[in-house]
Enzyme design. Structure first.
Site, PDB file in Angstrom:
ATOM      1  CB  THR A  47      -0.995   0.093   1.309  1.00 32.31           C
ATOM      2  OG1 THR A  47      -1.556  -1.201   1.218  1.00 32.31           O
ATOM      3  CG2 THR A  47      -1.921   1.242   1.163  1.00 32.31           C
ATOM      4  CE1 TYR A 135       2.291  -8.661   2.004  1.00 31.57           C
ATOM      5  CE2 TYR A 135       4.008  -7.053   1.491  1.00 31.57           C
ATOM      6  CZ  TYR A 135       2.530  -7.491   1.347  1.00 31.57           C
ATOM      7  OH  TYR A 135       1.397  -6.881   0.847  1.00 31.57           O
ATOM      8  CE  LYS A 163       0.908  -7.355   5.351  1.00 38.01           C
ATOM      9  NZ  LYS A 163       0.440  -7.799   3.809  1.00 38.01           N
TER      10      LYS A 163
END
Length: 300
Positions: A47, A135, A163
């Site tokens: 993001t 990630y 994550k």
């Protein structure tokens, strides 16, 4: 300070047309997150458009973040890069600037093997010397971490969390049980994918790595706390109010929608980095309507 647990808010990174970070605008976004009392900030995640920024600008963002909110809320910094030495340099920059933790995705043009990803992560974790979160973002990187690779990486010094993307069939409990059976106690398992986050927390996930919390931290925190408290009725109420936004995320991609949210909230007229284009006027209007629906829920 809480690392890799609770609500981690991922803001956009405001820049000009040349990719120079607007530190004043970024500070404004980060102080809102800290004031809302989110559990951490995910700086320079997907993001945050890390892939579009130079090393100098990424360090500029980390320094601004630490200056603005360091010591008040943990700052987890994304250090993904194509080359291992570049990711190592970004990890060192983040550590020296005062970041609290790192987030690493296996960014690559050439498809990577499990062994290549393992060596990449071990090398970055070694020089970064900060707690590191894996990630697992196959939608972007096209690499999916197997539970065996996660278990192997969980044994590497400094790697403390993962994550995860939303599981197929939304079977969080089974996935959490499998991962926890193969990783050491204390290894944190969290999820991204905002529309499934409440279910993940209800199932016992450690963290929600949230896109929307980057601009709507209080609203996202209300949903996160309701789920952590197992208040299913409140979760349903708040999540229903979020549904129009979740739908927009799925149609247009959360990255584009976040820039429209910032504009709708009068936080600034920021444009996504090219070649990504901002939403058309009709879609921006839908974003405003979705925010109005969210704001109509009592207590938000």
């Amino acid at each position: 300070m809480t690392l890799f647990h609770g609500l981690s808010a991922f803001p956009i990174t405001p820049t000009d047309e040349h990719g120079v970070v607007d530190t004043a605008a970024l500070t404004k976004l980060l102080t809102r997150i800290a004031a809302a009392k989110a559990d951490s900030i995910g700086l320079l995640g997907s993001t945050g458009g890390y892939a579009f920024l130079s090393r100098d600008q990424r360090r500029r963002a980390v320094e601004a973040a630490v200056s603005a909110v360091g010591g008040k809320i943990p700052v987890i910094v994304g250090v993904g890069a194509l080359r291992t030495d570049e990711a190592q340099a970004l990890a060192r920059d983040s550590m020296q600037a005062g970041a609290d933790a790192l987030l690493l995705a296996p960014v690559s043009y050439t498809p990577l093997t499990d062994d290549e990803v393992y060596e990449h992560f071990a090398a970055v974790a070694d020089v970064g010397r900060l707690p590191l979160c894996i990630y697992n973002n196959p939608g972007t990187t096209k690499f999916t971490f197997s539970k065996e690779l996660i278990a192997r990486l969980a044994k590497v010094a400094n790697i403390q969390a993962v994550k995860m993307p939303l599981p197929s069939g939304a079977d969080f409990r089974s996935e959490l049980e499998r991962l926890r059976s193969e990783t050491q106690p204390g290894f944190a398992i969290g999820y991204s994918g905002d529309w499934g986050a409440a279910d993940a927390l209800l199932a016992g996930a450690d963290a929600w790595y949230s896109v929307v919390a980057g601009l709507l931290p209080s609203e996202a925190l209300a949903l996160a706390r309701a789920a952590q408290n197992r208040d299913t009725e409140k979760v349903r109420t708040i999540n229903t109010a979020f549904e129009p936004l979740w739908s927009l995320f799925k149609v247009f991609g959360s990255f584009r929608v976040m820039f429209a949210i910032a504009e709708a909230l009068d936080l600034g007229r920021f444009e996504p980095p090219r070649p990504v284009l901002g939403l058309q006027a009709s879609a921006r209007q839908r974003v405003k309507e979705a925010l109005n629906a969210l704001g109509s829920v009592a207590g938000l």
